[in-house]
Design a protein around this motif. Structure first.
Motif, short mmCIF file in Angstrom:
data_model
loop_
_atom_site.label_atom_id
_atom_site.label_comp_id
_atom_site.label_asym_id
_atom_site.label_seq_id
_atom_site.Cartn_x
_atom_site.Cartn_y
_atom_site.Cartn_z
N LEU A 45 8.38 30.87 -59.09
CA LEU A 45 9.84 31.02 -59.73
C LEU A 45 10.73 30.07 -58.73
CD1 LEU A 45 9.35 34.87 -60.12
CD2 LEU A 45 9.74 33.26 -61.90
N LEU A 46 10.45 30.15 -57.49
CA LEU A 46 11.40 29.54 -56.61
C LEU A 46 11.28 27.96 -56.57
CD1 LEU A 46 10.98 31.22 -53.08
CD2 LEU A 46 12.86 31.21 -54.64
N THR A 47 10.01 27.60 -57.13
CA THR A 47 9.77 26.05 -57.29
C THR A 47 10.44 25.47 -58.69
OG1 THR A 47 7.73 26.43 -56.43
CG2 THR A 47 8.10 24.35 -57.75
N ILE A 48 10.28 26.39 -60.01
CA ILE A 48 10.95 26.01 -60.96
C ILE A 48 12.63 26.17 -60.80
CG2 ILE A 48 9.16 26.72 -62.50
CD1 ILE A 48 10.67 29.29 -63.34
N GLU A 49 12.98 27.00 -60.14
CA GLU A 49 14.57 27.10 -59.73
C GLU A 49 14.78 25.84 -59.30
OE1 GLU A 49 17.50 29.73 -56.80
OE2 GLU A 49 15.61 30.97 -57.53
N VAL A 50 14.33 25.46 -57.96
CA VAL A 50 14.55 24.32 -57.44
C VAL A 50 14.52 23.03 -58.40
CG1 VAL A 50 13.85 22.46 -55.68
CG2 VAL A 50 13.90 24.91 -55.17
N ILE A 51 13.38 23.06 -58.99
CA ILE A 51 13.34 21.70 -60.09
C ILE A 51 14.41 21.56 -61.25
CG2 ILE A 51 11.74 20.68 -62.12
CD1 ILE A 51 9.57 21.54 -60.23
N PHE A 52 14.66 22.70 -62.04
CA PHE A 52 15.69 22.76 -63.03
C PHE A 52 16.98 22.70 -62.74
CE2 PHE A 52 11.63 23.63 -65.11
CZ PHE A 52 11.49 23.08 -66.03
N THR A 53 17.30 23.58 -61.56
CA THR A 53 18.80 23.45 -61.03
C THR A 53 19.09 21.72 -60.62
OG1 THR A 53 18.37 25.39 -60.05
CG2 THR A 53 20.17 24.14 -58.96
#
Length: 412
Positions: free
Chosen positions: A51-59
């Protein structure tokens, strides 16, 4: 064993960070996003790192504008490699949001909380960097609607997640759009007790920040020094226009749904509804008289529910100057007189602000039951009076109250 799992989790987190960094730095690693999304299927309990990874990527993609796809009417769809890549990124973004919402329902609690926070952070990023060009203030209400649909579960209690969501309801745009969304999706004909509890808790959090009444709104316009917190605010773009009247209208609609449900069948939901009414909604009600039936019926429930109902009756008298008839006209005069005398004795020992509310309730009773005025001034009282002192026995009252509490405890 715990140490091994912790080391494994750290190793996976490091690998995910590397994959995210590679993808953001070079398009030749574009498949890293697909790999990360597929890893959700392999996990069953802890999704926090993913979840933290997709948050970083798409932000970051939203900030760059890599997801923006301008559609021009009457113009053929662009099939260039750049346009196709943008469409693919948009599909990955939608898939990531769907995965995020799925994780709100499953896994360990810490992972579910992170899924909710990630969904809200992506909502914030999309509000600040929209997927389509826009000149005014933009709030992605569709994303908020999807979050609410998950939180309004009929089988799983979402109390912990809704409590965490309160950190976002402090923002004025979330409050205004949240009430609008909830008023459009919240109604169910025969909801489960869990759904009612989730709904009432969510509404309570949306009303945690006070919605100004008309008088307070005018005062705020004169004193506009403190700027409201806005989740999707962007410097250099038009500011969010907060409308308390709109919020009050949607809040009344949301409360109207709850009034149509059979709350008495669920003591927990019943208590939550009364708390919400007394602590949040009372100053906002457009038609406060519609709450009288619910409050008067709740007086017979006993325990804390009756106490909350009595507080609600006092609030109606105090805030809206309503003539609330707690006891109907068909009841014996002696019974109403006994209640009035008990309230009068309570007013003698209550705090000044509470005594004021009790006195207003007594005035209300005197208006509805004129015969009670004989208790204040009676011209036909014989001289000397039949009773030289107060006949009430305090010790006997204390004994009766103690006995009543013992019976209630035995029932529980």
């Amino acid at each position: 064993m715990a140490a091994v799992q912790q080391n494994l989790s750290k190793m996976i987190s490091a690998q995910l960070r590397n994959k995210a960094t590679e993808f953001l730095n070079s398009r030749k690693h574009a498949n890293n996003v697909a790999d990360i999304l597929q890893m959700f299927d392999a996990e069953s309990d802890n999704y926090t790192s993913l979840l933290l990874t997709i948050e970083v990527i798409f932000t970051e993609l939203l900030k760059r504008g890599d997801l923006v796809q301008e559609i021009i009417p009457l113009k053929p769809i662009d099939h260039s490699p750049e346009a196709e890549y943008t469409r693919w990124l948009r599909e990955c973004y939608e898939a990531a949001l769907a995965r995020c919402l799925e994780c709100v329902r499953r896994g360990r609690l810490s992972s579910r909380l992170q899924a909710l926070v990630t969904a809200c952070k992506l909502l914030q990023a999309e509000g600040r960097y929209p997927l389509e060009p826009t000149n005014g203030f933009y709030f992605p209400s569709v994303r908020l609607k999807n979050i609410f649909i998950v939180l309004l579960d009929s089988e799983i209690s979402m109390s912990a997640l809704i409590a965490r969501f309160q950190e976002f309801t402090e923002y004025k745009d979330v409050q205004q759009y949240g009430l609008k969304v909830l008023s459009s999706i919240g109604y169910k004909k025969s909801p489960s007790s869990i759904y009612m509890q989730n709904y009432l808790e969510l509404l309570d959090k949306l009303l945690a920040v006070e919605i100004p009444t008309e008088a307070k709104s005018k005062a705020k316009e004169r004193d506009d020094e403190k700027e409201d917190k806005v989740l999707c605010a962007v410097e250099g773009k038009p500011k969010f226009a907060y409308h308390p009247v709109v919020c009050r209208r949607h809040a009344n609609r949301c409360w109207g749904f709850a009034c149509q449900w059979s709350l008495c069948g669920s003591p927990r939901a019943h208590r939550r509804a009364l708390l919400l009414l007394v602590e949040r909604l009372m100053p906002l009600l457009a038609k406060p008289h519609l709450a009288t039936d619910m409050l008067c019926d709740s007086l017979d429930a006993g325990g804390p529910i009756s106490m909350l109902a009595l507080q609600g009756v006092l609030e109606l008298v105090l805030l809206h100057n309503m003539c609330v008839c707690v006891f109907g006209r068909h009841l014996p005069e002696g019974l109403v007189a006994a209640f009035a005398k008990r309230v009068s004795r309570l007013a003698l020992v209550a705090a000044p602000e509470d005594a004021l509310a009790l006195l207003q309730l007594l005035a209300n009773l005197l208006l509805r039951h004129p015969a009670l005025k004989r208790m204040i001034c009676c011209d036909d009282t014989p001289t000397p009076p039949l009773m030289s002192g107060d006949p009430i026995i305090e010790n006997q009252i204390a004994f009766c109250i103690s006995k009543r509490k013992t019976k209630l405890n035995d029932r529980q």
